[in-house]
Each structure stands twice: as structure tokens, then as C-alpha cells.
Design an enzyme around this catalytic site. Structure first.
Site, PDB file in Angstrom:
ATOM      1  N   GLY A  59      44.968  40.650  37.556  1.00 37.10           N
ATOM      2  CA  GLY A  59      45.804  39.768  37.240  1.00 37.10           C
ATOM      3  C   GLY A  59      45.525  38.279  37.613  1.00 37.10           C
ATOM      4  O   GLY A  59      46.043  37.141  37.288  1.00 37.10           O
ATOM      5  N   ASP A  60      44.612  38.345  38.723  1.00 42.88           N
ATOM      6  CA  ASP A  60      44.316  36.919  39.509  1.00 42.88           C
ATOM      7  C   ASP A  60      42.981  37.021  40.073  1.00 42.88           C
ATOM      8  O   ASP A  60      42.834  36.684  41.299  1.00 42.88           O
ATOM      9  CB  ASP A  60      45.573  36.684  40.749  1.00 42.88           C
ATOM     10  CG  ASP A  60      45.428  35.273  40.822  1.00 42.88           C
ATOM     11  OD1 ASP A  60      45.054  34.293  40.214  1.00 42.88           O
ATOM     12  OD2 ASP A  60      45.997  34.713  42.047  1.00 42.88           O
ATOM     13  N   VAL A  61      42.060  37.449  39.278  1.00 45.80           N
ATOM     14  CA  VAL A  61      40.746  37.611  39.944  1.00 45.80           C
ATOM     15  C   VAL A  61      40.023  36.129  40.096  1.00 45.80           C
ATOM     16  O   VAL A  61      40.303  35.154  39.381  1.00 45.80           O
ATOM     17  CB  VAL A  61      39.683  38.444  38.944  1.00 45.80           C
ATOM     18  CG1 VAL A  61      38.240  38.274  39.450  1.00 45.80           C
ATOM     19  CG2 VAL A  61      40.209  39.732  38.878  1.00 45.80           C
ATOM     20  N   ASN A  65      40.239  35.561  46.095  1.00 46.94           N
ATOM     21  CA  ASN A  65      40.403  37.028  46.143  1.00 46.94           C
ATOM     22  C   ASN A  65      39.509  37.929  46.292  1.00 46.94           C
ATOM     23  O   ASN A  65      39.520  39.180  45.917  1.00 46.94           O
ATOM     24  CB  ASN A  65      41.293  37.091  45.020  1.00 46.94           C
ATOM     25  CG  ASN A  65      43.044  36.780  45.077  1.00 46.94           C
ATOM     26  OD1 ASN A  65      42.978  36.183  46.102  1.00 46.94           O
ATOM     27  ND2 ASN A  65      43.541  36.459  43.958  1.00 46.94           N
TER      28      ASN A  65
END
Length: 206
Positions: A59-61, A65
Site C-alpha cells: 500500500g505504500d511502496v 520504505n
């Protein structure tokens, strides 16, 4: 693996869930030694394959991260991870890495792969594949909704042996992206020669 180990989890008295993950020390993927970049990326693809295999999306590559060290890499900050079933109604994450379908409230493994493509192009070129100013919300939204192809001058700066694999991730239509992170990992391994435990298992299966 490329996913930090879960150490403990539970809920607060108010019912909020909490999770403690192992600490990972590394540097941004963009700062990885060029000789280690391909194998670091392979670790991340393997981590996404494991996450998707468990029925989850990250959901937040994005670059912040992904941490790398000595040819290994870790995908961190799993705070937005959701099951496929619950993720389709969530349009969260970081706008400059969102896949077009997420704007319509649809999120699945293919959206993680699109975000990985944007992330990797930024890492190797220093530029966003679709926007001159990725901090400009209107420009990002315009690029995604108009389905403009990646910018020629940016893709030309991608090393030739990586270009095909990265372009595959950036298809606006999720049906035209790799069918899975594992399938993309196989292509990346062939094109770059990256070797990890995950790519070795692909070779053994062939």
C-alpha cells in the site's frame, strides 16, 4: 527475507491494533552501490511476492520504505498493508507513487508493482517517470488520469538492461503489468543477472 520480522503485536485498551517489527539498519535504495542495486531490487520483489502470497498488499511502496545494505534490501513500514478484500476501498499511500486504479478506490498487488516501478525509475534516474514536478499534485493526477506514457527522456536514462523490466511495471492498465511480483522477479533476474534466495528458487523450478 525482505520483510522485517514481527516481534510482538496486540491491541490497546481502546481497541487500536499495534505491531512491533524488528529494527532494520540500512541506507536508502537510491544510495546502494551500483554493483548491489540489482540484487537489492530482487530482494524487494521477493518480499512483495511473499506479502501478496499471504493475501496482503503493502500500500505504500516508495524509496523511503526500502532500506538496503550489502546487496540485501528490506521493505519496511507495513502500516498500510491490507488484505485484497479490504484494500479495494482504500485510496491511501503517497500520491506520487499511486497506481491509476487506486484513484478509483481499487488496490491490489498490481498497484504495489506500479509503485515499485516508479520507485526504481526514480532511484536510477533521479526523476519521476510521469511528472516533471512530482510535488505538483495537479501534474501527478493529470499524468495518471490522462494515461500518458512514461517520459521518453527519463526512460532513456534508465540503463538499457533494466529498461524493459521497469517499463513493464509502469503500464497504466493493471492487466498489462506483470501477473505477479514473482513473474516480474523472473524477468528482472534474467535481464540483470541478479541472484538471491528467491531467484535461485525460480531457477530450481524451471
Amino acid at each position: 527475507g525482505a520483510l522485517p520480522r514481527a516481534i510482538d503485536f496486540g491491541t490497546t485498551p481502546r481497541g487500536d491494533a499495534w505491531l512491533v517489527m524488528e529494527r532494520v539498519d540500512g541506507h536508502p535504495l537510491s544510495a546502494a552501490d551500483p554493483s548491489e542495486f540489482a540484487s537489492s531490487v530482487a530482494w524487494i520483489a521477493g518480499g512483495l511476492a511473499a506479502l501478496h502470497g499471504a493475501g496482503l498488499v503493502h500500500g505504500d511502496v516508495k524509496p523511503a520504505n526500502i532500506l538496503a545494505r550489502d546487496g540485501h534490501a528490506w521493505l519496511v513500514d507495513l502500516g498500510l498493508s491490507n488484505s485484497f478484500a479490504s484494500a479495494d476501498a482504500i485510496a491511501s499511500g503517497t500520491l506520487r507513487y499511486l497506481a491509476p486504479e487506486v484513484l478509483a478506490g481499487e488496490r491490489g498487488p498490481a498497484a504495489d508493482l506500479f509503485a515499485l516501478g516508479v520507485t526504481l525509475v526514480e532511484c536510477v534516474t533521479g526523476a519521476h517517470p510521469f511528472a516533471v514536478d512530482p510535488g505538483d499534485r495537479a501534474e501527478i493526477l493529470g499524468a495518471l488520469t490522462s494515461r500518458r506514457p512514461p517520459r521518453d527522456e527519463v526512460m532513456a536514462a534508465v540503463p538499457s538492461h533494466m529498461r524493459g523490466a521497469l517499463a513493464w511495471l509502469l503500464a497504466h492498465d493493471p492487466e498489462r503489468r506483470p501477473v505477479s511480483a514473482r513473474a516480474w522477479l523472473a524477468r528482472w533476474s534474467r535481464d540483470t543477472g541478479a541472484v538471491t534466495a528467491d531467484t535461485a528458487s525460480l531457477d530450481a523450478a524451471e
